[in-house]
Each structure stands twice: as structure tokens, then as C-alpha cells.
Design a protein around this motif. Sequence first.
Motif, PDB file in Angstrom:
ATOM      1  N   PHE A  94    -113.342 -59.229  52.055  1.00 48.41           N
ATOM      2  CA  PHE A  94    -114.015 -59.907  51.302  1.00 48.41           C
ATOM      3  C   PHE A  94    -115.235 -59.129  50.458  1.00 48.41           C
ATOM      4  N   PHE A  95    -116.123 -58.815  51.240  1.00 49.78           N
ATOM      5  CA  PHE A  95    -117.364 -58.284  50.827  1.00 49.78           C
ATOM      6  C   PHE A  95    -117.413 -56.895  50.065  1.00 49.78           C
ATOM      7  N   PRO A  96    -116.607 -55.812  50.633  1.00 48.13           N
ATOM      8  CA  PRO A  96    -116.289 -54.745  49.939  1.00 48.13           C
ATOM      9  C   PRO A  96    -115.431 -54.878  48.725  1.00 48.13           C
ATOM     10  N   THR A  97    -114.606 -55.454  48.602  1.00 46.65           N
ATOM     11  CA  THR A  97    -113.814 -55.792  47.481  1.00 46.65           C
ATOM     12  C   THR A  97    -114.623 -56.285  46.204  1.00 46.65           C
ATOM     13  N   LEU A  98    -115.155 -57.532  46.574  1.00 45.56           N
ATOM     14  CA  LEU A  98    -116.058 -58.100  45.457  1.00 45.56           C
ATOM     15  C   LEU A  98    -117.058 -57.198  45.217  1.00 45.56           C
ATOM     16  N   THR A  99    -117.644 -56.649  45.810  1.00 44.92           N
ATOM     17  CA  THR A  99    -118.736 -55.443  45.439  1.00 44.92           C
ATOM     18  C   THR A  99    -118.040 -54.797  44.671  1.00 44.92           C
ATOM     19  N   ALA A 100    -117.100 -53.995  44.910  1.00 40.98           N
ATOM     20  CA  ALA A 100    -116.579 -52.940  43.952  1.00 40.98           C
ATOM     21  C   ALA A 100    -116.087 -53.373  42.750  1.00 40.98           C
ATOM     22  N   ARG A 101    -115.566 -54.680  42.672  1.00 36.06           N
ATOM     23  CA  ARG A 101    -115.398 -55.403  41.537  1.00 36.06           C
ATOM     24  C   ARG A 101    -116.308 -55.446  40.557  1.00 36.06           C
ATOM     25  N   TRP A 102    -117.347 -56.145  40.918  1.00 34.00           N
ATOM     26  CA  TRP A 102    -118.466 -56.387  40.137  1.00 34.00           C
ATOM     27  C   TRP A 102    -119.181 -55.095  39.743  1.00 34.00           C
ATOM     28  N   CYS A 103    -119.323 -54.083  40.845  1.00 41.78           N
ATOM     29  CA  CYS A 103    -119.978 -52.698  40.375  1.00 41.78           C
ATOM     30  C   CYS A 103    -119.156 -51.891  39.163  1.00 41.78           C
ATOM     31  N   TYR A 104    -117.951 -52.154  39.180  1.00 43.51           N
ATOM     32  CA  TYR A 104    -116.989 -51.570  38.262  1.00 43.51           C
ATOM     33  C   TYR A 104    -117.360 -52.022  36.961  1.00 43.51           C
ATOM     34  N   ILE A 105    -117.759 -53.225  36.947  1.00 44.24           N
ATOM     35  CA  ILE A 105    -118.034 -53.636  35.465  1.00 44.24           C
ATOM     36  C   ILE A 105    -119.342 -53.074  34.754  1.00 44.24           C
ATOM     37  N   TYR A 106    -120.437 -52.720  35.612  1.00 39.87           N
ATOM     38  CA  TYR A 106    -121.348 -51.868  35.190  1.00 39.87           C
ATOM     39  C   TYR A 106    -121.661 -50.361  35.326  1.00 39.87           C
ATOM     40  N   TRP A 107    -120.623 -49.898  36.198  1.00 41.49           N
ATOM     41  CA  TRP A 107    -120.240 -48.564  36.719  1.00 41.49           C
ATOM     42  C   TRP A 107    -119.036 -48.091  36.792  1.00 41.49           C
ATOM     43  N   GLN A 136    -116.125 -46.415  37.433  1.00 42.97           N
ATOM     44  CA  GLN A 136    -115.838 -45.114  38.131  1.00 42.97           C
ATOM     45  C   GLN A 136    -114.291 -45.390  38.649  1.00 42.97           C
ATOM     46  N   GLU A 137    -113.542 -44.406  38.531  1.00 44.65           N
ATOM     47  CA  GLU A 137    -112.162 -44.449  38.805  1.00 44.65           C
ATOM     48  C   GLU A 137    -111.916 -44.863  40.287  1.00 44.65           C
ATOM     49  N   PHE A 138    -112.731 -44.323  41.303  1.00 44.93           N
ATOM     50  CA  PHE A 138    -112.535 -44.343  42.671  1.00 44.93           C
ATOM     51  C   PHE A 138    -112.722 -45.990  42.989  1.00 44.93           C
ATOM     52  N   LEU A 139    -113.416 -46.743  42.035  1.00 43.40           N
ATOM     53  CA  LEU A 139    -113.826 -47.961  42.421  1.00 43.40           C
ATOM     54  C   LEU A 139    -112.345 -48.906  42.190  1.00 43.40           C
ATOM     55  N   LEU A 140    -111.759 -48.431  41.305  1.00 44.12           N
ATOM     56  CA  LEU A 140    -110.459 -49.125  40.899  1.00 44.12           C
ATOM     57  C   LEU A 140    -109.495 -48.973  41.981  1.00 44.12           C
ATOM     58  N   TYR A 183     -98.029 -52.449  42.538  1.00 46.74           N
ATOM     59  CA  TYR A 183     -97.876 -51.652  41.378  1.00 46.74           C
ATOM     60  C   TYR A 183     -99.131 -50.920  40.609  1.00 46.74           C
ATOM     61  N   ALA A 184    -100.109 -51.557  40.462  1.00 48.02           N
ATOM     62  CA  ALA A 184    -101.323 -50.914  39.883  1.00 48.02           C
ATOM     63  C   ALA A 184    -101.734 -49.732  40.645  1.00 48.02           C
ATOM     64  N   LEU A 185    -101.703 -49.575  41.862  1.00 45.32           N
ATOM     65  CA  LEU A 185    -102.144 -48.505  42.753  1.00 45.32           C
ATOM     66  C   LEU A 185    -100.895 -47.310  42.557  1.00 45.32           C
ATOM     67  N   THR A 186     -99.727 -48.104  42.539  1.00 50.27           N
ATOM     68  CA  THR A 186     -98.770 -46.732  42.073  1.00 50.27           C
ATOM     69  C   THR A 186     -98.940 -46.126  40.660  1.00 50.27           C
ATOM     70  N   GLU A 187     -99.361 -47.164  39.797  1.00 51.78           N
ATOM     71  CA  GLU A 187     -99.521 -46.551  38.327  1.00 51.78           C
ATOM     72  C   GLU A 187    -100.781 -45.542  38.476  1.00 51.78           C
ATOM     73  N   LEU A 188    -101.766 -45.744  39.109  1.00 54.61           N
ATOM     74  CA  LEU A 188    -102.963 -44.977  39.169  1.00 54.61           C
ATOM     75  C   LEU A 188    -102.712 -43.689  39.825  1.00 54.61           C
ATOM     76  N   PHE A 189    -102.002 -43.962  40.909  1.00 58.29           N
ATOM     77  CA  PHE A 189    -101.605 -42.439  41.616  1.00 58.29           C
ATOM     78  C   PHE A 189    -100.508 -41.537  40.896  1.00 58.29           C
ATOM     79  N   ALA A 190     -99.643 -42.401  40.147  1.00 61.43           N
ATOM     80  CA  ALA A 190     -98.654 -41.557  39.444  1.00 61.43           C
ATOM     81  C   ALA A 190     -98.336 -42.349  38.016  1.00 61.43           C
ATOM     82  N   PRO A 191     -99.195 -41.924  37.071  1.00 63.65           N
ATOM     83  CA  PRO A 191     -98.907 -42.680  35.734  1.00 63.65           C
ATOM     84  C   PRO A 191     -97.516 -42.547  35.243  1.00 63.65           C
ATOM     85  N   GLY A 192     -97.120 -43.389  34.765  1.00 63.03           N
ATOM     86  CA  GLY A 192     -95.922 -43.401  34.106  1.00 63.03           C
ATOM     87  C   GLY A 192     -94.762 -43.784  34.833  1.00 63.03           C
ATOM     88  N   SER A 193     -95.235 -44.450  36.027  1.00 62.53           N
ATOM     89  CA  SER A 193     -94.133 -44.949  37.009  1.00 62.53           C
ATOM     90  C   SER A 193     -93.502 -46.218  36.676  1.00 62.53           C
TER      91      SER A 193
END
Length: 228
Positions: free
Chosen positions: A70-83, A85-89, A140-150
Motif C-alpha cells: 500500500f504505502f510504497p505504491t501510493l507514494t510512487a503514484r503521487w510522487c510521479y505527479i510532481y516528479w 520519472q520513468e522508474f516510478l511507472l 499489460y502496461a508493464l509489457t508495453e513499458l518493457f517492449a513498446p509496440g507489444s
Amino acid sequence: MIRIKMNSTEQTGSFLTLLLCLVGLMLVAPFAEFRHDTLIVDVGNSVVFFAGIWSLFHNRKILWVGLLFFFPTLTARWCYIYWPQEFLLYVISVGTALFMLFNSYAIFTYILHQRKPRPDTIYGGVCIYFFLGFLWSELYALTELFAPGSFSVSAAGLSLANMKAELSYFSFVTLATLGYGEITPVGDMARTLAVMEAVVGQMFVAVFIARLVGFHLAGPLQSKGENT
């Protein structure tokens, strides 16, 4: 494997709330895509996470495990809004998938431990079905991130937020085995995930209905046993 010991406390309120939040998340996604506003989806996901944690309050052990996602995922989600970074996705997608997988496992185990049909059994089963759809959309989103055009999408030049909305739509269409054809998995991993989702979706429906039938058949036997 985590062994979950369930108590007899009925979870109707928490499961119903979770179900309403999941339905709400599904409804706000198209609106967010139309407005090009991902904040609505972030808020919806956060609400689902809080409702998911509430549904785990019947057992302290699984509650603590759920909080680890719960905590790491929500933190990363809201951090991504202001910062942004691709690794947060990756953190968001992996954390969301793990949280929904664990929440589904906890609810499914709860249902299996029930000895008579109750409203929370129905609500919990429907919640799991929604969780499966959202879980696979993250995969599916992870697959598209790792291999665009999947995935081959009819609309070209989609933003990341719109692409995730399209993959969420594709996930639920695949889960229900509708297969309209607007989105096609072309990568090997994407095809494998699509097949797995269709199989898991049908198996879950069969198992869930079998459990409900078992409740129906066991009810008269239990009543007869109590009267003798």
C-alpha cells in the motif's frame, strides 16, 4: 505461502464499499481520458487502495502484508505527479499489480472459509473479478513499458495515460472473452498474458459459481443436522 486464518466477522460493509470504489474507478477512467486529466485516475486508484486495505481489517496478519504494498505504491503514484520519472511507472504498475493480486487472494480465501452464503460472499466475488481486470491491465502496461509496440492500437499517437486506459479496456474485454478487436496483442508476452487472462477469468467464474451452488446445497443439510 501465507496461511490466512479467517474469523467469522462479516465483511459486507467493507466488501460493498470496495466494490463501489472499483466500479467508480472503471467509470472515471473514460472521463479522465476525455479531459486528459490523470489526476482523476490517481485519486480513484488511491480510493480503491484505501478501500482494499479496509477489506483486510478482519485479519491483522494479512493487513500488515497489504500495507507493505500500500504505502510504497501510493507514494510512487503521487510522487510521479510532481516528479515524472520513468522508474516510478514501473514501481506503480508492479506495486498496483501485487496489491490487487494479494487483495484478491485474501478475499478469495475468506470466501472459501465461509460455511453459509452471506451478502459479503457475493460482493467479495465480484470484487475479485474487477481486481483481475485491473491486475491484468497493469501487467499489460508493464509489457508495453518493457517492449513498446507489444499492442496494436487503432488510435495512433496515444499518450501514456490514454494508452493505459486503452489497455484497461482491453483487459476487461479479454477477461469477459468478448474480443472486439480494436486492440490486438502482437508481442509474444502480450499474447501469453491475454490467453492467461481469458483462462483465469473463465476459471474464476466457474469456481465462484460452484462455491455458490455448494452453499445452496449445503444449506438444507446444515439445517437438517441442526434440527436432529
